[in-house]
Scaffold this motif. Structure first.
Motif, mmCIF file in Angstrom:
data_model
loop_
_atom_site.group_PDB
_atom_site.id
_atom_site.type_symbol
_atom_site.label_atom_id
_atom_site.label_comp_id
_atom_site.label_asym_id
_atom_site.label_seq_id
_atom_site.Cartn_x
_atom_site.Cartn_y
_atom_site.Cartn_z
ATOM 1 N N ARG A 92 62.902 -51.238 24.573
ATOM 2 C CA ARG A 92 63.851 -52.327 24.801
ATOM 3 C C ARG A 92 63.849 -53.327 23.650
ATOM 4 N N ALA A 93 63.179 -52.954 22.562
ATOM 5 C CA ALA A 93 63.106 -53.798 21.366
ATOM 6 C C ALA A 93 62.509 -55.162 21.690
ATOM 7 N N GLU A 94 61.579 -55.201 22.686
ATOM 8 C CA GLU A 94 60.939 -56.453 23.047
ATOM 9 C C GLU A 94 59.534 -56.566 22.478
ATOM 10 N N VAL A 95 59.041 -55.515 21.877
ATOM 11 C CA VAL A 95 57.686 -55.534 21.349
ATOM 12 C C VAL A 95 57.656 -56.324 20.048
ATOM 13 N N GLY A 96 56.584 -57.068 19.847
ATOM 14 C CA GLY A 96 56.527 -57.959 18.693
ATOM 15 C C GLY A 96 55.916 -57.345 17.456
ATOM 16 N N PHE A 97 55.634 -56.062 17.469
ATOM 17 C CA PHE A 97 55.037 -55.450 16.287
ATOM 18 C C PHE A 97 55.720 -54.120 16.000
ATOM 19 N N ARG A 98 55.704 -53.727 14.735
ATOM 20 C CA ARG A 98 56.336 -52.477 14.333
ATOM 21 C C ARG A 98 55.433 -51.621 13.471
ATOM 22 N N LEU A 99 54.282 -52.162 13.047
ATOM 23 C CA LEU A 99 53.525 -51.449 12.032
ATOM 24 C C LEU A 99 52.050 -51.805 12.128
ATOM 25 N N PHE A 100 51.190 -50.797 12.024
ATOM 26 C CA PHE A 100 49.757 -50.978 11.848
ATOM 27 C C PHE A 100 49.420 -50.491 10.441
ATOM 28 N N PRO A 101 49.594 -51.325 9.427
ATOM 29 C CA PRO A 101 49.500 -50.848 8.046
ATOM 30 C C PRO A 101 48.116 -50.397 7.624
ATOM 31 N N ASN A 102 47.048 -50.889 8.309
ATOM 32 C CA ASN A 102 45.684 -50.571 7.885
ATOM 33 C C ASN A 102 44.907 -49.757 8.904
ATOM 34 N N LEU A 103 45.581 -49.283 9.956
ATOM 35 C CA LEU A 103 44.873 -48.534 10.999
ATOM 36 C C LEU A 103 44.381 -47.198 10.459
ATOM 37 N N VAL A 104 43.078 -46.960 10.607
ATOM 38 C CA VAL A 104 42.448 -45.732 10.106
ATOM 39 C C VAL A 104 42.051 -44.814 11.258
ATOM 40 N N GLU A 105 41.639 -45.398 12.395
ATOM 41 C CA GLU A 105 41.178 -44.594 13.532
ATOM 42 C C GLU A 105 41.854 -45.054 14.813
ATOM 43 N N LEU A 106 42.350 -44.081 15.602
ATOM 44 C CA LEU A 106 43.018 -44.360 16.873
ATOM 45 C C LEU A 106 42.429 -43.469 17.962
ATOM 46 N N GLN A 107 42.115 -44.080 19.115
ATOM 47 C CA GLN A 107 41.617 -43.325 20.271
ATOM 48 C C GLN A 107 42.522 -43.608 21.469
ATOM 49 N N LEU A 108 42.988 -42.529 22.101
ATOM 50 C CA LEU A 108 43.860 -42.646 23.267
ATOM 51 C C LEU A 108 43.096 -42.190 24.503
ATOM 52 N N LEU A 109 42.968 -43.077 25.494
ATOM 53 C CA LEU A 109 42.231 -42.793 26.722
ATOM 54 C C LEU A 109 43.245 -42.499 27.820
ATOM 55 N N MET A 110 43.470 -41.226 28.106
ATOM 56 C CA MET A 110 44.547 -40.802 29.002
ATOM 57 C C MET A 110 44.017 -40.574 30.420
ATOM 58 N N ALA A 111 44.550 -41.354 31.387
ATOM 59 C CA ALA A 111 44.190 -41.148 32.788
ATOM 60 C C ALA A 111 44.932 -39.948 33.366
ATOM 61 N N MET A 112 46.152 -39.679 32.846
ATOM 62 C CA MET A 112 46.942 -38.520 33.226
ATOM 63 C C MET A 112 47.616 -37.976 31.975
ATOM 64 N N MET A 113 48.136 -36.752 32.091
ATOM 65 C CA MET A 113 48.841 -36.150 30.969
ATOM 66 C C MET A 113 50.136 -35.523 31.471
ATOM 67 N N ALA A 114 50.879 -36.308 32.273
ATOM 68 C CA ALA A 114 52.188 -35.865 32.747
ATOM 69 C C ALA A 114 53.214 -36.034 31.634
ATOM 70 N N ASP A 115 54.457 -35.641 31.924
ATOM 71 C CA ASP A 115 55.527 -35.759 30.920
ATOM 72 C C ASP A 115 55.681 -37.205 30.443
ATOM 73 N N SER A 116 55.581 -38.160 31.381
ATOM 74 C CA SER A 116 55.739 -39.563 31.010
ATOM 75 C C SER A 116 54.629 -40.021 30.076
ATOM 76 N N ASN A 117 53.410 -39.507 30.283
ATOM 77 C CA ASN A 117 52.302 -39.883 29.409
ATOM 78 C C ASN A 117 52.473 -39.316 28.010
ATOM 79 N N LEU A 118 52.965 -38.096 27.938
ATOM 80 C CA LEU A 118 53.231 -37.501 26.630
ATOM 81 C C LEU A 118 54.323 -38.286 25.898
ATOM 82 N N SER A 119 55.346 -38.718 26.645
ATOM 83 C CA SER A 119 56.403 -39.526 26.045
ATOM 84 C C SER A 119 55.863 -40.864 25.556
ATOM 85 N N ASP A 120 54.889 -41.430 26.288
ATOM 86 C CA ASP A 120 54.291 -42.701 25.861
ATOM 87 C C ASP A 120 53.555 -42.534 24.532
#
Length: 504
Positions: A340-368
């Motif tokens: 909805r273009a309401e988020v205040g950020f568009r870029l993580f220019p220095n992010l080196v490591e990302l961890q995603l903690l998934m409670a479910m892996m339904a279609d909606s979670n994959l889309s997220d």
């Protein structure tokens, strides 16, 4: 006069170049003269250093590793953890006799893990006074009640009963050199005057399963201006965590499983690491969010009480972020606001490591997940960890709710070198995500897949082996953009590839 001045300069120059005056000699093949010193001299050097710097000398070479542990003539690392068969009177006699023979020599680390009765608290206080007289630097005190130290009715009671059974300790501790303190398993009383005794030396404070009020915590932080790290875990009476401006040097804040905490406010300007896991948080504010380099945020797999916008609002200013871990609820908030273009950020220019903690892996979670990479580009991302749910059923088979599918990201993985998917069962959405990452990562080196034990729902070893063979075949058929990418499939998660936030 001129000739005399030149002779002095010549002498100074020759002294500077004389290899015999330095600790290393290039003519002798870079001899480490410091390590060649006698042990008695090296131990004397270590005795002049603060504990944290003495420990760091262990990285110099194998000759220095663990040498700091022997820098004092008497044992300086003491662990009091009695066996269940030992009577209290025998323990007190042994500890008092040891302390008496040891004298008041310096103590580097003292760990006390004990479940005393109320009548035994004076013995604990006597040991605390002894530790303070020995200028202890690292002190760990765990008075957690064990089942054997509580009666049957309390064991069957609620958490409130356990809290009532916990000891109340007036923590009067005078150690001017105390730099690290860990307290666990009791009511902390008279915190304000007690903590003032070592306020200008304490750098690391861990409060685990401690019963204290929000006001007591604030008073502690006000009186500890050099505190660098604060960890609060399972403090069930705590309702607010307010870090005042007075905590000038605080760089790391960890709040985990404090079930009543509904507000976190950080006014300190030097915070670099923020780690939170809990379900009741309603409001939180970080004054120096733009300076954060390390963030772990998880709702504990429950819907947060705060609105979606406020839950991820502090993430909008993380231009300096290098390590990030988020739960599936946080991903859902980011994807919804981003669409909805309401988020205040568009870029993580220095992010080196990302961890995603998934409670479910339904279609909606994959889309997220796809939405996160679409609305939050990470051009420098090198490591991606995905913690998958342990449920044996495939949520993509049973469609509970029809949701529009987000298209996979078109790029953004040019620097990705490591992907690890933990709890991989070969479900449809898991396999799709694996295929997208393999196909979009041109410089990928390692793709680690960890399958859970009992993957097939059967306990036989042959069934598990057949499932592993099936997963291996499916993964090998996925196209790879990187020819050097190796797919590692295993049932045993090892420590070779671990995220920074693995201990959270």
């Amino acid at each position: 006069m001129e000739s005399k001045r030149r002779r002095k300069e010549s002498h100074a120059s020759s002294s500077t170049l004389d290899p015999s005056l330095s600790l290393s000699s290039s003519s002798a093949g870079d001899v480490d003269r410091l390590t060649q010193l006698p042990d008695v001299l090296r131990l004397y050097i270590l005795s002049l250093l603060p504990l944290k710097f003495a420990i760091r000398t262990g990285t110099l070479s194998s000759e220095w590793r663990r040498l700091w542990m022997y820098r004092w003539p008497q044992p300086s690392i003491i662990n009091i953890s009695p066996v269940p068969s030992l009577l209290h009177s025998e323990l007190v006699s042994l500890v008092d006799d040891f302390f008496g023979r040891r004298g008041c020599a310096r103590i580097d680390c003292l760990h006390i893990t004990y479940s005393p009765s109320t009548l035994q608290i004076p013995d604990i206080k006597r040991w605390l006074n002894y530790a303070a007289s020995c200028s202890v630097s690292d002190f760990y005190l765990d008075l957690t009640l064990t089942p054997s130290s509580t009666n049957t009715s309390r064991r069957r009671g609620s958490r409130a009963a356990a809290a009532a059974a916990a000891h109340i300790l007036n923590f009067n501790f005078r150690s001017p050199s105390l730099s690290r303190l860990t307290l666990r398993g009791f009511h902390l009383a008279s915190s304000h005057p007690s903590f003032r005794m070592f306020s200008y030396s304490l750098e690391i404070l861990n409060l685990w399963e401690i019963y204290l009020s929000s006001a007591s915590l604030r008073r502690i932080l006000v009186t500890c201006p050099v505190l660098r790290s604060l960890s609060i875990r399972r403090c069930h009476d705590l309702k607010k965590v307010v870090v005042p401006v007075a905590a000038l040097r605080l760089t790391r804040l960890t709040v985990v499983d404090c079930k009543k905490v509904s507000e976190i406010s950080v006014s300190a300007l030097g915070l670099r690491s923020f780690r939170f896991s809990g379900a009741l948080l309603k409001t939180y504010h970080i004054q120096s969010a733009a300076m954060l380099e390390d963030v772990f945020i998880s709702s504990g797999m429950a819907v947060p009480a705060v609105s979606l916008g406020d839950w991820v609002k502090p993430l909008g200013e993380l231009a300096s972020l290098k390590v990030l871990s988020v739960c599936s609820i946080t991903l859902e908030c980011i994807a919804a606001l981003g669409a909805r273009a309401e988020v205040g950020f568009r870029l993580f220019p220095n992010l080196v490591e990302l961890q995603l903690l998934m409670a479910m892996m339904a279609d909606s979670n994959l889309s997220d997940i796809y939405g996160f990479f679409k609305y939050c580009p990470c051009p420098r991302l090198e490591k991606l960890f995905v913690e998958l749910p342990m449920s044996a059923c495939d949520p993509s088979v049973a469609m509970y709710l029809q949701v529009p599918r987000e298209e996979p990201p078109k790029g953004g993985f040019s620097n990705l070198k490591l992907v690890k998917m933990n709890g991989f069962k070969g479900h449809l959405n898991e396999m799709e995500l694996a295929g997208v990452l393999l196909m979009k990562s041109g410089n990928l080196e390692h793709f680690s897949v960890v399958a859970p034990w009992g993957n097939s729902g059967e306990k036989s070893e042959s069934s598990s082996g057949n499932m592993m063979q099936c997963l291996s075949t499916q993964l090998s058929l996925l196209p790879k953009a990187s020819a050097k990418a190796s797919i590692i499939l295993t049932e045993n998660d090892n420590s070779k590839f671990l995220p920074v936030h693995s201990e959270v």
